[in-house]
Design an enzyme around this catalytic site. Structure first.
Site, PDB file in Angstrom:
ATOM      1  N   HIS A  58      39.590  46.164  43.125  1.00  0.00           N
ATOM      2  CA  HIS A  58      38.556  47.186  43.320  1.00  0.00           C
ATOM      3  C   HIS A  58      37.853  47.528  41.995  1.00  0.00           C
ATOM      4  O   HIS A  58      37.824  46.719  41.098  1.00  0.00           O
ATOM      5  CB  HIS A  58      39.147  48.406  44.019  1.00  0.00           C
ATOM      6  N   GLU A  91      43.085  53.813  43.678  1.00  0.00           N
ATOM      7  CA  GLU A  91      43.696  52.509  43.459  1.00  0.00           C
ATOM      8  C   GLU A  91      43.082  51.789  42.264  1.00  0.00           C
ATOM      9  O   GLU A  91      43.791  51.179  41.453  1.00  0.00           O
ATOM     10  CB  GLU A  91      43.545  51.641  44.709  1.00  0.00           C
ATOM     11  N   HIS A 122      47.179  45.106  43.177  1.00  0.00           N
ATOM     12  CA  HIS A 122      46.669  46.091  44.136  1.00  0.00           C
ATOM     13  C   HIS A 122      47.683  47.205  44.372  1.00  0.00           C
ATOM     14  O   HIS A 122      48.847  47.100  43.986  1.00  0.00           O
ATOM     15  CB  HIS A 122      46.324  45.422  45.468  1.00  0.00           C
ATOM     16  N   GLU A 133      51.071  44.135  46.002  1.00  0.00           N
ATOM     17  CA  GLU A 133      50.784  45.501  46.461  1.00  0.00           C
ATOM     18  C   GLU A 133      51.895  46.403  45.922  1.00  0.00           C
ATOM     19  O   GLU A 133      53.010  46.430  46.434  1.00  0.00           O
ATOM     20  CB  GLU A 133      50.734  45.559  47.985  1.00  0.00           C
TER      21      GLU A 133
END
Length: 266
Positions: A9, A23, A78, A144
């Protein structure tokens, strides 16, 4: 070894949000710490990042850049989001690959090292049709690192020491998977000028200082000494045979926002 490091992102895309966190900020912080570890501690490692600051970048721009650069490995960092009950760590490879593929073998090693460091529930190794996994020309993994929507996981994300540990876990995994060689530390001769960026009675405080230094790209570690029967923990940020070089490092650290730096001659 050319590693393409992709903080998820950024810019107008905050990614997952929860408990006062975005995030995009957590992924960038972890990735910068990981880059610092890789380039400062290992030989023959090049790292290119999809972003080094809070900018927008499309998924295709990221994979195109990695492919054009000829990266040997693609690592996308992430943070997850779901219900407040969901928590833990998981990682992904492209779902078109078999469990016996080289990509899967690399991921198994990295997964094992990350979960040793991250204090998170192990949700296992998974597969998905994510763009960065599908369109990258080299082996790729997407990790993640906890759920931003979960109270336990997000509380850890707010700690610099935890973000450093997550970066270290990924570095340990990469080093083991690709047999990265540590840079040698030559034995000191004569007078050694040590750059000390803080001295603490609490090891926890020293660890936090080292994490802050490493986040700024300054290689540092905790050195334990006993003075007059008392134990002190120093954040050491270099040791030089030349005082001039030590002073140059000291001034650079001060300019990075750490005023309490001094040189110790031994």
């Amino acid at each position: 070894m050319k590693i393409y490091l992709d903080p998820g992102h950024g810019g107008t895309d905050p990614g997952a949000q929860g408990n006062g966190l975005n995030e995009k900020d957590v992924t960038l912080d972890i990735s910068l710490r990981l880059r610092s570890i890789l380039i400062n501690q290992y030989e023959n490692v090049e790292v290119k990042m999809s972003r080094e600051s809070d900018i927008s970048k499309s998924l295709s721009a990221r994979t195109n850049e990695a492919n054009a650069w000829g990266a040997d490995y693609y690592l996308s960092i992430h943070i997850n989001a779901a219900s407040i009950a969901a928590q833990g760590y998981e990682d992904y490879i492209y779902n078109g690959l078999s469990d016996s593929s080289q990509t899967a073998k690399y991921r198994e090693i990295i997964h094992g090292e990350v979960v040793k460091m991250n204090q998170l529930l192990d949700r296992g190794m998974k597969k998905a049709n994510f763009h960065v996994l599908r369109e990258s020309a080299m082996p790729a993994i997407l990790s993640e690192n906890g759920f931003i929507t979960n109270a336990h996981d997000s509380a850890l994300m707010k700690q610099a020491g935890w973000r450093q540990d997550v970066a270290q876990g990924h570095a340990n995994g990469l080093a083991k998977a690709f047999n990265l060689q540590r840079k040698p530390t030559p034995p000191p001769t004569g007078t050694l000028y040590k750059v000390i960026a803080g001295s603490f009675k609490s090891k926890e405080n020293a660890d936090k200082q080292v994490a802050l230094l490493q986040a700024k790209g300054v290689e540092a570690f905790v050195d334990t000494v006993v003075i007059s029967g008392e134990t002190w923990y120093r954040a050491q940020a270099g040791a030089f045979s030349s005082r001039e070089n030590a002073e140059e490092r000291m001034n650079a650290i001060k300019n990075a926002g750490f005023p309490d730096v001094f040189i110790l001659a031994e």
